[in-house]
Structure formats: C-alpha cells, structure tokens
Enzyme design. Sequence first.
Site, short mmCIF file in Angstrom:
data_model
loop_
_atom_site.label_atom_id
_atom_site.label_comp_id
_atom_site.label_asym_id
_atom_site.label_seq_id
_atom_site.Cartn_x
_atom_site.Cartn_y
_atom_site.Cartn_z
N ASP A 187 -6.78 11.55 41.57
CA ASP A 187 -6.62 10.17 42.05
C ASP A 187 -5.53 9.50 41.20
O ASP A 187 -4.68 10.18 40.66
CB ASP A 187 -7.96 9.43 41.97
CG ASP A 187 -8.07 8.29 42.96
OD1 ASP A 187 -7.03 7.70 43.29
OD2 ASP A 187 -9.18 7.97 43.40
N HIS B 280 -2.19 10.33 42.10
CA HIS B 280 -1.66 9.34 43.03
C HIS B 280 -0.75 8.32 42.34
O HIS B 280 -0.51 7.24 42.87
CB HIS B 280 -2.80 8.62 43.76
CG HIS B 280 -3.65 9.54 44.59
ND1 HIS B 280 -4.76 9.13 45.27
CD2 HIS B 280 -3.54 10.87 44.83
CE1 HIS B 280 -5.30 10.16 45.91
NE2 HIS B 280 -4.58 11.23 45.64
#
Length: 339
Positions: free
Chosen positions: A159, A182
């Site tokens: 993430d 991310h």
Amino acid sequence: MASRFLILCATYLFFFFLAVSSESSGEETIFDVRNYGGRGDGQRDNAFAFAKTWNEACQWSKGSSTVYIPPGIFFIRQKNPNCRTLAMNLGFAFVRSSKIDGLRSVNSKMGHINFFSVQNFNVTGVTITAPGDSPNTDGIKIGKSKDMHIYNVTIGTGDDCIAILDGTTNLNISDVRCGPGHGISVGSLGRNKGEEDVEGLTVRDSVFNGTSDGLRIKTWAKSRSQILVSNFLYDNIQMINVGNPIIIDQQYCPHGLCDSPGKYDSLVQIKDVKYNKIWGTSTSKEALKIECSKTHPCQDVELSNIDLKYVGHDGLVTALCENVGGSVHGKIVPGDCRI
Ligand SMILES: *[C@@H]1O[C@H](CO)[C@@H](O)[C@H](O)[C@H]1NC(C)=O
Ligand SMILES: *[C@@H]1O[C@H](CO)[C@@H](O)[C@H](O)[C@H]1NC(C)=O
Ligand SMILES: *[C@@H]1O[C@H](CO)[C@@H](O)[C@H](O)[C@H]1NC(C)=O
Ligand SMILES: *[C@@H]1O[C@H](CO)[C@@H](O)[C@H](O)[C@H]1NC(C)=O
C-alpha cells in the site's frame, strides 16, 4: 514527561536495532529491553517485556529517556481483546518530542507504523517491508500530527509507502526509497465531517521504484469537509517505472462507492503546490495527471524541470490537466499541460 507511548495490538513484529527516545532537558537515560526480560532470539514473545520497558521509560521524569532494543529479531504477540483481527505493528498517539531511529518492521497485518496526534517527532533509519501484493499494509501513516521529519527510510509494501491524512502540518520527508507500493499519498481527504487542513508538506531527494503511484494527492468527489491543502513542495524526485508519477485526483471514488461518478465536485481546495525536478520513467502514458475540482480549481500549482518518459512503445508520454491554475518554468516533459 508529557509523552505517552502506545503499542497498539502488535501481532508479529520484528525489531532490529530500535531506539525510541523522548527528548526533554537533562540527561538521557537508557531503558534496555533486555533488563526487562526481552530476548531477540526470534522465538520468545517480547510483548510483556516491551510494554514494561516503555511504561518505565515514559514515566521517567528526570530527563530524556530512550527505549533501546539491541540487534536481533524480537518476536511480539500481544493479545488484546480490543484489537481488530488484523493489527498494525506499531502505533504512537499523543507523543511529543520523540524520535525513532534504526527500526525494521516486517510483514505487518495492517499499516506498519501509525502516528496520530504527535508533535515534534522524527523518524530515521527505518526499513519497512511487506509483499507488494499485501493489501492495506501502509508503511507510515500520519494523521493530525505536526512538526515531523522523516528521513533516510526504505519502504516497500502493498500500500502507500507514506500516507498523510487530514490535520497534518509541517511535515518534512527526505531520502526515501519507496517501492513496491502506492507511493507517497496525501489523502484520501474530504470524505468525513470535521476533517482539518493539510499544510506544509515537503518531499525531497527521494526515489520511487516500481510503485503504482508516485506523488499523489487524492480527495473524494463527494465531500463533507471543506478543507485546504496547501504549501507543498516536491523537489528532486526520481521515478523508476512508476504508474502515475505525478497525480492529483479530486474525483477519488474507489470500488464504485459513488452513487453517480462525475456528479459531485470535491470541496477540498488545493493551493500552492510546487513540483520541481521530477524525472525518470513512467509505465503509463499519462505521466502527469492533475485533475482538480470544477468548483474548487487548484490554485498556484507550479511545475518546473519535469522530465518523465513513457517506457512503453505504443505512443508518447502525455499530460492531463483539468481545472488547474498556476505556472510552468524550465523544461517540462510531458509539456501539454494547460495551466
Ligand atoms: C527533528 O529534526 C529537526 C530537524 O529536521 C530538529 O530541529 C528537531 O529538533 C528534531 N526533533 C527531535 C525530537 O529529534
Ligand atoms: C540510513 O539508515 C540506515 C539504516 O536503515 C543506516 O544504516 C545508515 O547509516 C543511514 N544513513 C545515514 C546517512 O544516516
Ligand atoms: C521543514 O522544512 C522547513 C523548510 O526547510 C523548515 O522551515 C521546517 O522547520 C522544517 N520542519 C521540520 C519539522 O523539520
Ligand atoms: C528498482 O527495482 C528493481 C526491481 O526490484 C531492481 O532490480 C532495481 O535495482 C531497482 N533500481 C534502483 C535504482 O534501486
């Protein structure tokens, strides 16, 4: 001492050479986990020893205190009935004037290190790893915090490397190696009532390698909070095979959660955001994507010295800019952004 450490629901936590210290005037006192029964053999549960060490260090009132964890693999299982099933590795809430140096966090079940309402807190020499396909394993997550400096950290997870949530001000980030993951993300913002402004973010001298996003700001299309996001500087950032190297998305609405996409405009005002010397490669054609709110267009966005290449062979790199005001300086590739 005003500081208070919370170790929240840690499940499997491996520490390597951790020092958490809390500054105040006077001498520094070391609290070594080994003196409280801690063992870095990768097997024994250190939950009780760590909690005891932290409690004593935090209650220390005769100067600054440091929790010291020597090199080793420290296994932690805490059993707490109040925990969600999936737990984060480490959390700090309401801590003032502290720093973390030399921690390694591996395979958290949720976010790795969470900061909530901390002030004057530095994070350095930290390495965070989780598989690139493990969901919700944010590296460092920050909300309602101010005066933080994060530098010389290596983060690869499934993430965000660093997630910056509402109410965060005066946050400096430098020397980050991010990927997989991310990227460094502000938001998502605006969805809930009572959110606070995000102000004064600097990200500099960092590398993103193989991340889905690089420098991202996302706000919900349908917002309940009318907040300001301002005074950002992104400077000297290398992108290596990054999906969206530069992205502002004010129509954020994942997993079909909006009743009618495109119907609403974000109330979050983005203002005074500078991108300087952002270079490298993009795995998507649209390497520069700045899509702002129709009713609250971005103001004073400044682009200078951007040089991004598309790694594919089916076209050239492009930019998409909507509802953006500001200025452009120096060489800009892709150069078709209308500001
Ligand atoms: C954090 O780093 C800043 C410099 O970036 C320094 O001024 C501050 O004193 C440091 N704070 C702590 C608690 O280490
Ligand atoms: C950065 O952090 C690593 C630990 O992850 C440490 O070994 C290294 O010395 C640090 N570099 C600097 C310049 O402080
Ligand atoms: C962040 O950087 C700015 C500009 O260099 C500086 O004024 C500010 O004190 C820094 N803040 C922290 C918390 O390091
Ligand atoms: C980027 O990541 C790839 C794949 O993990 C790795 O082989 C490469 O060495 C990295 N590049 C840099 C500059 O870190």
